[in-house]
Design a protein around this motif. Structure first.
Motif, PDB file in Angstrom:
ATOM      1  N   VAL A  37     -15.898  -4.990 -62.497  1.00 61.49           N
ATOM      2  CA  VAL A  37     -14.904  -4.072 -61.933  1.00 61.49           C
ATOM      3  C   VAL A  37     -15.287  -2.628 -62.242  1.00 61.49           C
ATOM      4  O   VAL A  37     -15.253  -1.758 -61.374  1.00 61.49           O
ATOM      5  N   LYS A  38     -15.704  -2.382 -63.483  1.00 58.10           N
ATOM      6  CA  LYS A  38     -16.095  -1.028 -63.891  1.00 58.10           C
ATOM      7  C   LYS A  38     -17.303  -0.540 -63.098  1.00 58.10           C
ATOM      8  O   LYS A  38     -17.346   0.608 -62.637  1.00 58.10           O
ATOM      9  N   LEU A  39     -18.294  -1.404 -62.906  1.00 53.54           N
ATOM     10  CA  LEU A  39     -19.493  -0.964 -62.184  1.00 53.54           C
ATOM     11  C   LEU A  39     -19.158  -0.661 -60.730  1.00 53.54           C
ATOM     12  O   LEU A  39     -19.694   0.287 -60.153  1.00 53.54           O
ATOM     13  N   TYR A  40     -18.259  -1.452 -60.130  1.00 55.68           N
ATOM     14  CA  TYR A  40     -17.898  -1.176 -58.742  1.00 55.68           C
ATOM     15  C   TYR A  40     -17.127   0.119 -58.616  1.00 55.68           C
ATOM     16  O   TYR A  40     -17.229   0.821 -57.617  1.00 55.68           O
ATOM     17  N   GLN A  41     -16.372   0.456 -59.636  1.00 57.80           N
ATOM     18  CA  GLN A  41     -15.665   1.737 -59.611  1.00 57.80           C
ATOM     19  C   GLN A  41     -16.640   2.904 -59.751  1.00 57.80           C
ATOM     20  O   GLN A  41     -16.321   4.032 -59.411  1.00 57.80           O
ATOM     21  N   GLY A  42     -17.868   2.608 -60.212  1.00 49.12           N
ATOM     22  CA  GLY A  42     -18.902   3.623 -60.348  1.00 49.12           C
ATOM     23  C   GLY A  42     -19.972   3.525 -59.278  1.00 49.12           C
ATOM     24  O   GLY A  42     -21.082   4.016 -59.450  1.00 49.12           O
ATOM     25  N   ASP A  43     -19.658   2.851 -58.174  1.00 46.81           N
ATOM     26  CA  ASP A  43     -20.580   2.751 -57.029  1.00 46.81           C
ATOM     27  C   ASP A  43     -21.901   2.066 -57.362  1.00 46.81           C
ATOM     28  O   ASP A  43     -22.956   2.456 -56.867  1.00 46.81           O
ATOM     29  N   LYS A  44     -21.844   1.050 -58.209  1.00 43.56           N
ATOM     30  CA  LYS A  44     -23.027   0.244 -58.515  1.00 43.56           C
ATOM     31  C   LYS A  44     -22.878  -1.118 -57.842  1.00 43.56           C
ATOM     32  O   LYS A  44     -21.988  -1.325 -57.022  1.00 43.56           O
ATOM     33  N   SER A  75     -16.102  -4.036 -47.891  1.00 46.39           N
ATOM     34  CA  SER A  75     -17.199  -4.805 -48.479  1.00 46.39           C
ATOM     35  C   SER A  75     -17.508  -4.318 -49.892  1.00 46.39           C
ATOM     36  O   SER A  75     -17.428  -3.132 -50.192  1.00 46.39           O
ATOM     37  N   ILE A  76     -17.862  -5.268 -50.758  1.00 46.12           N
ATOM     38  CA  ILE A  76     -18.253  -4.969 -52.135  1.00 46.12           C
ATOM     39  C   ILE A  76     -19.761  -5.203 -52.242  1.00 46.12           C
ATOM     40  O   ILE A  76     -20.248  -6.272 -51.889  1.00 46.12           O
ATOM     41  N   PRO A  77     -20.536  -4.213 -52.719  1.00 44.44           N
ATOM     42  CA  PRO A  77     -21.991  -4.365 -52.730  1.00 44.44           C
ATOM     43  C   PRO A  77     -22.503  -5.418 -53.714  1.00 44.44           C
ATOM     44  O   PRO A  77     -22.244  -5.345 -54.907  1.00 44.44           O
ATOM     45  N   SER A  78     -23.210  -6.382 -53.169  1.00 41.33           N
ATOM     46  CA  SER A  78     -23.808  -7.443 -53.974  1.00 41.33           C
ATOM     47  C   SER A  78     -25.068  -7.925 -53.271  1.00 41.33           C
ATOM     48  O   SER A  78     -25.115  -7.962 -52.037  1.00 41.33           O
ATOM     49  N   GLN A 110     -30.661  -0.534 -60.193  1.00 43.53           N
ATOM     50  CA  GLN A 110     -30.359   0.808 -60.688  1.00 43.53           C
ATOM     51  C   GLN A 110     -29.628   0.696 -62.016  1.00 43.53           C
ATOM     52  O   GLN A 110     -28.885  -0.264 -62.254  1.00 43.53           O
ATOM     53  N   LYS A 111     -29.814   1.693 -62.840  1.00 49.21           N
ATOM     54  CA  LYS A 111     -29.079   1.749 -64.096  1.00 49.21           C
ATOM     55  C   LYS A 111     -27.584   1.629 -63.802  1.00 49.21           C
ATOM     56  O   LYS A 111     -27.069   2.302 -62.909  1.00 49.21           O
ATOM     57  N   ILE A 189      -9.820  -4.481 -57.714  1.00 49.82           N
ATOM     58  CA  ILE A 189     -10.222  -3.289 -56.966  1.00 49.82           C
ATOM     59  C   ILE A 189      -9.289  -2.995 -55.791  1.00 49.82           C
ATOM     60  O   ILE A 189      -8.946  -1.843 -55.531  1.00 49.82           O
ATOM     61  N   PHE A 190      -8.824  -4.046 -55.106  1.00 47.55           N
ATOM     62  CA  PHE A 190      -8.101  -3.823 -53.847  1.00 47.55           C
ATOM     63  C   PHE A 190      -6.661  -4.311 -53.825  1.00 47.55           C
ATOM     64  O   PHE A 190      -5.958  -4.075 -52.866  1.00 47.55           O
ATOM     65  N   ALA A 191      -6.231  -5.019 -54.851  1.00 47.30           N
ATOM     66  CA  ALA A 191      -4.850  -5.526 -54.836  1.00 47.30           C
ATOM     67  C   ALA A 191      -4.157  -5.108 -56.129  1.00 47.30           C
ATOM     68  O   ALA A 191      -4.440  -4.053 -56.678  1.00 47.30           O
ATOM     69  N   ASP A 192      -3.271  -5.953 -56.620  1.00 47.52           N
ATOM     70  CA  ASP A 192      -2.468  -5.591 -57.801  1.00 47.52           C
ATOM     71  C   ASP A 192      -3.094  -6.039 -59.111  1.00 47.52           C
ATOM     72  O   ASP A 192      -2.467  -5.937 -60.163  1.00 47.52           O
TER      73      ASP A 192
END
Length: 196
Positions: A37-44, A75-78, A110-111, A189-192
């Protein structure tokens, strides 16, 4: 034959019951979910790989994130490193099969990304080499394994070890864990959220 089928279902259930009761494993799943969750909030992104059935699991989990899991959302990058046959065959031919994932990570990782290596034995050489490449790039490594965790569990940042020696039971549990991670990531990320 029906009794045999019931026995297979029972063994699958018993493996999942062991996961349900394993506080260390449950805590590690929570830890991986939080990091994702943290990495997705940082665009990783998450990156996954495995061999054979584990390759299919890597692709399955990546597809749930890129497409959708439980509801429509962005979409979530994976990325699954098992899908590009040109990369796999070129790297395998030029460098050897042991390098098919590490070489891709060198180019696309990427780091701040997370690399999830999937193996029932925990001893897949190409995943171990990928972990080594990931660490050089500052990519968090997660071992999704079975049995005693093998060499992968020794070098991963986080190990999710399914408590079983049976390849089918381990693989069934890997996709369960993958689905749980997808569900948590999507909802956080997208709900509650799910009260991590």
């Amino acid at each position: 034959m029906k009794e045999y089928i019931k026995d297979q279902i029972k063994k699958s259930y018993e493996t999942k019951q062991k996961i349900y009761e394993n506080e260390e494993l449950l805590n590690n799943i929570v830890d991986v979910a939080k990091k994702c969750v943290k990495l997705y909030q940082g665009d990783k992104k998450t990156i996954l790989a495995g061999n054979g059935g584990s390759a299919a699991d890597a692709q399955h989990i990546a597809a749930e994130l890129v497409g959708r899991y439980g509801f429509d959302r962005p979409s979530i990058p994976s990325l699954a490193l098992t899908t590009d046959t040109s990369n796999l065959t070129a790297i395998g031919n030029d460098y050897g099969y042991d390098h098919v994932f590490s070489r891709q990570l060198e180019g696309m990782g990427q780091k701040g990304d997370i690399f999830i290596g999937i193996s029932t034995s925990g001893n897949s050489i190409n995943i171990i080499k990928a972990f080594q490449s990931a660490k050089l790039k500052g990519i968090t490594t997660v071992a999704l394994v079975g049995r005693d965790g093998g060499e992968m569990a020794k070098i991963a940042d986080i190990s999710l070890i399914v408590p079983s020696d049976s390849t089918p039971r381990i693989q069934e549990s890997h996709i369960l864990i993958g689905h749980i991670l997808c569900d948590i990531i999507e909802k956080e990320i997208f709900a509650d959220g799910v009260s991590l």
